[in-house]
Design an enzyme around this catalytic site. Structure first.
Site, short mmCIF file in Angstrom:
data_model
loop_
_atom_site.label_atom_id
_atom_site.label_comp_id
_atom_site.label_asym_id
_atom_site.label_seq_id
_atom_site.Cartn_x
_atom_site.Cartn_y
_atom_site.Cartn_z
N ARG A 31 -11.35 49.16 6.63
CA ARG A 31 -11.22 49.03 8.08
C ARG A 31 -12.22 50.00 8.69
NH1 ARG A 31 -5.45 47.79 9.64
NH2 ARG A 31 -4.32 47.46 7.71
N PHE A 105 -13.36 31.03 17.20
CA PHE A 105 -12.77 30.64 15.91
C PHE A 105 -11.53 29.78 16.08
CE2 PHE A 105 -15.47 34.00 14.26
CZ PHE A 105 -15.87 33.48 13.04
N HIS A 132 -10.64 34.84 31.39
CA HIS A 132 -10.31 35.82 30.35
C HIS A 132 -9.59 37.02 30.94
CE1 HIS A 132 -13.27 33.53 27.97
NE2 HIS A 132 -12.71 34.09 26.90
N HIS A 133 -9.07 37.86 30.00
CA HIS A 133 -8.49 39.15 30.34
C HIS A 133 -9.59 40.06 30.92
CE1 HIS A 133 -10.49 40.94 26.78
NE2 HIS A 133 -10.37 39.70 26.32
N LYS A 136 -12.55 42.24 28.89
CA LYS A 136 -13.64 41.58 28.15
C LYS A 136 -15.00 42.20 28.50
CE LYS A 136 -15.59 37.03 27.13
NZ LYS A 136 -15.93 37.50 25.77
N THR A 143 -18.25 31.47 24.35
CA THR A 143 -17.80 30.07 24.26
C THR A 143 -18.39 29.25 25.41
OG1 THR A 143 -15.75 30.91 23.31
CG2 THR A 143 -15.73 28.62 24.08
#
Ligand SMILES: NC(=O)C1=CN([C@@H]2O[C@H](COP(=O)(O)OP(=O)(O)OC[C@H]3O[C@@H](n4cnc5c(N)ncnc54)[C@H](OP(=O)(O)O)[C@@H]3O)[C@@H](O)[C@H]2O)C=CC1
Ligand SMILES: O=C(O)C1=N[C@H](C(=O)O)C[C@H](O)C1
Length: 247
Positions: A31, A105, A132-133, A136, A143
């Site tokens: 990670r 995805f 969007h939130h 971002k 997209t």
């Protein structure tokens, strides 16, 4: 399959870590977040890296992965033709390494883009609204950019001219951004995740194609599909649809 995640503490990265740990046949070995040593990817033996970081850092991450022969599945946005050409150049010196860059995805978003491209030649008008939130990093969304490019290509192939618009005076931004001749509008609203509408119009009718990601788990099945397939697709692939059998 040993997998490292870049952006592991992030909103999508944390979800991807969970999915990799739970899935059969994948093992989360690293990670990495901002400030961490990316060298841990090599030390941990990661075969595939998943990147959900930030448009400002993703190219450095990918150069490291390609140079070290690690395949990459990339969700981070901000890819234009120049960046893709740079990536192709790096990959030319790293035969056998695969990089998948996918603006989205989620299967529904991939289908939305496909349906929009299929509908584009039938309608005089088309505009895109992405929602969007507010955390971002970029606008318009990757997209929305990709959808606009696909729609614009379909319109060109069908011999359609510019989208009609008689606006001769407006405030800056009132008509959105122009992406390849297609207007794209961006909303940033607390409570939203990732949503998009493609609005098409012709004589006496409109068609709206809408997709909603209600939760970031919507990206995980596609990311896992990318992780499993990327080694078998050397070079650069743009869009998860190229790994899927959608016909
Ligand atoms: N293709 C797709 O399907 C999707 C793509 N995205 C895209 O993915 C990207 C990330 O989105 P999201 O998860 O919401 O963003 P977040 O800001 O929640 O997560 C980004 C993470 O990356 C970390 N980070 C920053 N720099 C580095 C670095 N150099 N190395 C490793 N990690 C780093 C950040 O750490 P810190 O906070 O400490 O800076 C943070 O934890 C965006 O570009 C977004 O548009 C999002 C959803 C789906
Ligand atoms: O930042 C996000 O959240 C998302 N980013 C990607 C994009 O810019 O298209 C994918 C999805 O819209 C969520």
């Amino acid at each position: 399959m040993k997998v490292g995640v870049l952006g592991a503490r992030g909103k999508v990265g944390a979800e991807v870590c969970r999915a990799v740990e739970e899935a059969a046949g994948t093992e989360l070995v690293a990670r990495v977040d901002a400030g961490d040593d990316i060298g841990v990817l090599v030390e941990s033996g990661a075969e595939v890296v998943v990147d959900f970081t930030h448009p400002d850092v993703v190219m450095d991450n990918l150069r490291f992965c390609v140079e070290h022969g690690i395949h990459a599945v990339v969700g981070t946005t901000g890819f234009d033709e120049e960046r893709l050409a740079t990536l192709r150049g790096w990959l030319a010196d790293a035969p056998g390494v695969g990089v998948l860059v996918a603006p989205n995805f989620s299967i529904g978003a991939i289908l939305m883009m496909r349906f929009a491209a299929a509908a584009a030649s039938f309608y005089e008008s088309v505009e895109i609204v992405e929602l969007h939130h507010p955390d971002k990093a970029d606008a318009p969304s990757g997209t929305a950019r990709r959808t606009a490019e696909l729609v614009a290509a379909a319109r060109r192939e069908a011999g359609l001219g510019p989208v009609p618009d008689a606006t001769s005076t407006s405030l800056d931004g009132a008509r959105g951004a122009d992406v390849d001749g297609i207007r794209v509008h961006g909303l940033r609203i607390r409570g939203l995740v990732a949503h998009q509408e493609v609005v098409l119009g012709g004589v006496g009718e409109t068609l709206t194609i809408r997709h909603d990601s209600l939760d970031r788990s919507s990206f995980s099945p596609g990311v896992l599909a990318g992780v499993r397939a990327v080694a078998a697709h050397p070079g650069l692939t743009v869009g998860l649809e190229h790994y899927l059998d959608l016909d």
